[in-house]
Motif scaffolding. Structure first.
Motif, short mmCIF file in Angstrom:
data_model
loop_
_atom_site.label_atom_id
_atom_site.label_comp_id
_atom_site.label_asym_id
_atom_site.label_seq_id
_atom_site.Cartn_x
_atom_site.Cartn_y
_atom_site.Cartn_z
N LYS A 164 -1.51 3.72 7.19
CA LYS A 164 -1.96 4.18 5.87
C LYS A 164 -2.86 5.41 5.94
O LYS A 164 -3.11 6.05 4.93
CB LYS A 164 -2.66 3.05 5.13
CG LYS A 164 -3.94 2.56 5.76
CD LYS A 164 -4.63 1.53 4.86
CE LYS A 164 -3.74 0.35 4.58
NZ LYS A 164 -4.40 -0.66 3.72
N TYR A 224 -7.54 7.46 -0.06
CA TYR A 224 -6.71 7.78 1.08
C TYR A 224 -7.06 9.18 1.59
O TYR A 224 -7.53 10.02 0.82
CB TYR A 224 -5.22 7.73 0.71
CG TYR A 224 -4.72 6.32 0.61
CD1 TYR A 224 -4.85 5.62 -0.59
CD2 TYR A 224 -4.14 5.70 1.70
CE1 TYR A 224 -4.42 4.31 -0.68
CE2 TYR A 224 -3.70 4.39 1.61
CZ TYR A 224 -3.84 3.71 0.41
OH TYR A 224 -3.40 2.43 0.34
N TRP A 265 0.82 -1.22 0.00
CA TRP A 265 0.00 0.00 0.00
C TRP A 265 0.85 1.27 0.00
O TRP A 265 0.43 2.32 -0.53
CB TRP A 265 -0.95 0.01 1.20
CG TRP A 265 -0.29 0.17 2.55
CD1 TRP A 265 0.06 -0.82 3.40
CD2 TRP A 265 0.09 1.39 3.18
NE1 TRP A 265 0.63 -0.31 4.54
CE2 TRP A 265 0.67 1.05 4.44
CE3 TRP A 265 0.00 2.74 2.84
CZ2 TRP A 265 1.15 2.02 5.32
CZ3 TRP A 265 0.50 3.70 3.72
CH2 TRP A 265 1.05 3.33 4.95
N PRO A 276 5.65 5.42 6.15
CA PRO A 276 4.83 4.22 6.33
C PRO A 276 5.57 3.12 7.08
O PRO A 276 6.71 2.79 6.75
CB PRO A 276 4.52 3.81 4.90
CG PRO A 276 4.52 5.10 4.13
CD PRO A 276 5.63 5.90 4.76
#
Length: 446
Positions: free
Chosen positions: A205, A430, A37, A224
């Motif tokens: 995320k 997102y 991701w 991340p």
């Protein structure tokens, strides 16, 4: 040395667009690619349209890297084990291979396997060693061409002072040292708290700080670090599978090292501080944080494409790493890591004793000079037969201790014009990012 990354085998899961489902006993390589991701967040196509990291060497000081992994073949250079046992390419667990894959994984076959943020970077594997071997590994990596040194490790056997000389050596040779803050929700750990090191925390995320990410005034950037897919050796480690998934500041550190390598690839003449400067000024400000740097997020979450393309003056050679060095020596209360004040105005000053006191003269000779002064004064007083009671000196009261870092006077003002780049947004689905905070290392001329 420990890394503390929370890993779990990928063999018991199937990944689709970064979401985990219970499923078949083995994950295929293309499912691995889909599960990354973070690649969507980074926008790899845009990043790679600028550079993939060609010509840059990143040292990975860790548990060794499996050179035979399909996603890393051809990416490793001859490495180093300080104890001469060859463990730099004979990993003792999955951790080092995973970090290398996040930096320089290139996948395999027809779009299969995992890819790192800088797939054309070369990896210099350095075994972490025992005791105080890591500083030796830093110096070895510098001498063998590394531009970035990734340390996704923490240690409890040494303090930041044990790394000071090695990190200083790296900076003098224009090499950036990046280290993870730690995974126990406590203070930033060594070596991330050593002067001049770029300390990294982890976000999920949604760009929210990971609950176990260590924090403190030394923290500079986040990346991340939750639900991150990595390559793994098939014969060692807890995964025993070509791929793992896990959480930790280790992963975030590898991503920041890769981003720094990309910046070096495009701007090879920058100093480590100037590379850090580009990463800091283009970081995404975390939602709900009004003042940066923040003890948990630093200056925000890295945005590699913006770091490569934003119109930012090179700035001073030390950049934000100067603040890192100041903060490592003095925390927000003015206390050093050993609990003593590091304010030079306070060091070396004695409190006057009660009752009679005399001015003391500091200089060469120390106690001898003081004794001589006392003898002379006593003689003069005795000969004149005039006794005069000395007045006690007022107690020394140190002034307020300055904050860990303030920008030096005379720096150029923050330019008011925009960078001139196209607005950046996260991938569909997102959360919307805030604009980067315009703090002392955000959008200015340093």
């Amino acid at each position: 040395m420990t890394h503390g990354r929370i890993t779990r085998t990928l063999g018991a899961t199937v990944l689709t667009a970064g979401v985990l489902f219970a499923g078949t006993p083995a994950a295929s390589a293309d499912q691995v690619r889909d599960g990354q991701w973070a690649n969507l967040y980074f926008g790899l196509d845009k990043v790679w349209s600028v550079t993939k990291g060609d010509g840059v060497i990143v040292a990975v000081i860790d548990s060794g890297v499996d050179a035979s992994h399909l996603d890393l073949t051809g990416s490793l250079l001859p490495g180093y084990d300080p104890e001469g046992q060859g463990r730099e390419t004979k990993p003792t667990d999955e951790h080092g291979t995973g970090m290398a894959s996040l930096i320089a994984g290139h996948g395999h076959g027809n779009g299969e396997g995992m890819v790192g943020l800088a797939p054309r970077v070369k990896i210099l594997p350095v075994y972490r060693g025992e005791g105080n071997s890591m500083p030796k590994g830093i110096k070895w990596a510098v001498d063998h061409g590394a531009k970035v040194i990734n340390i996704s490790q923490v240690t409890t056997t040494s303090g930041p002072e044990d790394f000071a000389d090695a990190v200083s050596y790296a900076l003098q040779h224009k090499v950036l040292v990046v280290a993870g803050s730690g995974n126990d929700a406590g203070a930033v750990r060594t070596p991330a708290n050593a002067p001049g090191v770029l300390a990294v925390g982890a976000v999920d995320k949604n760009q929210k700080i990971w609950a176990k990410s260590n924090y403190g005034p030394e923290l500079m950037l986040t990346a991340p670090g939750v639900g991150i897919v990595t390559a793994a050796p098939e014969t060692v480690g807890s995964c025993q599978n070509p791929y793992c998934i896990g959480d930790g500041t280790s992963d975030a550190t590898a991503y920041v090292s890769a981003a720094a390598a990309l910046v070096y690839a495009k701007y090879p003449d920058l100093t480590p501080g100037q590379v850090a400067n580009r990463l800091v000024k283009t970081a995404a400000a975390p939602a709900g944080v009004s003042q940066l740097p923040d003890s948990r997020y630093g200056y925000g979450v890295i945005r590699p494409y913006e770091a490569l393309t934003a119109k930012i003056p090179a700035g001073s050679a030390q950049g934000p790493l100067a603040a890192s060095a100041d903060t490592a020596a003095t925390d927000s209360t003015g206390q050093g890591s050993d609990g003593h004040r590091s304010d030079p105005a306070v060091q070396g000053i004695q409190q006057p004793s009660s009752g009679l006191s005399l001015p003391l003269v500091a200089g060469i000779g120390g106690g001898a000079v003081v004794l001589l002064i006392v003898v002379i004064v006593v003689a003069v007083v005795a000969s004149s037969r005039k006794r005069r009671r000395a007045q006690p000196l007022p107690s020394y009261q140190p002034g307020p201790v300055p904050p860990p870092y303030t920008a030096p006077p005379g720096w150029p003002p923050v330019p008011q014009q925009p960078y001139g780049q196209q607005p950046y947004g996260p991938p569909p689905g997102y959360p919307q990012q805030q604009a980067p905070y315009q703090g002392p290392y955000q959008g200015g001329g340093r």
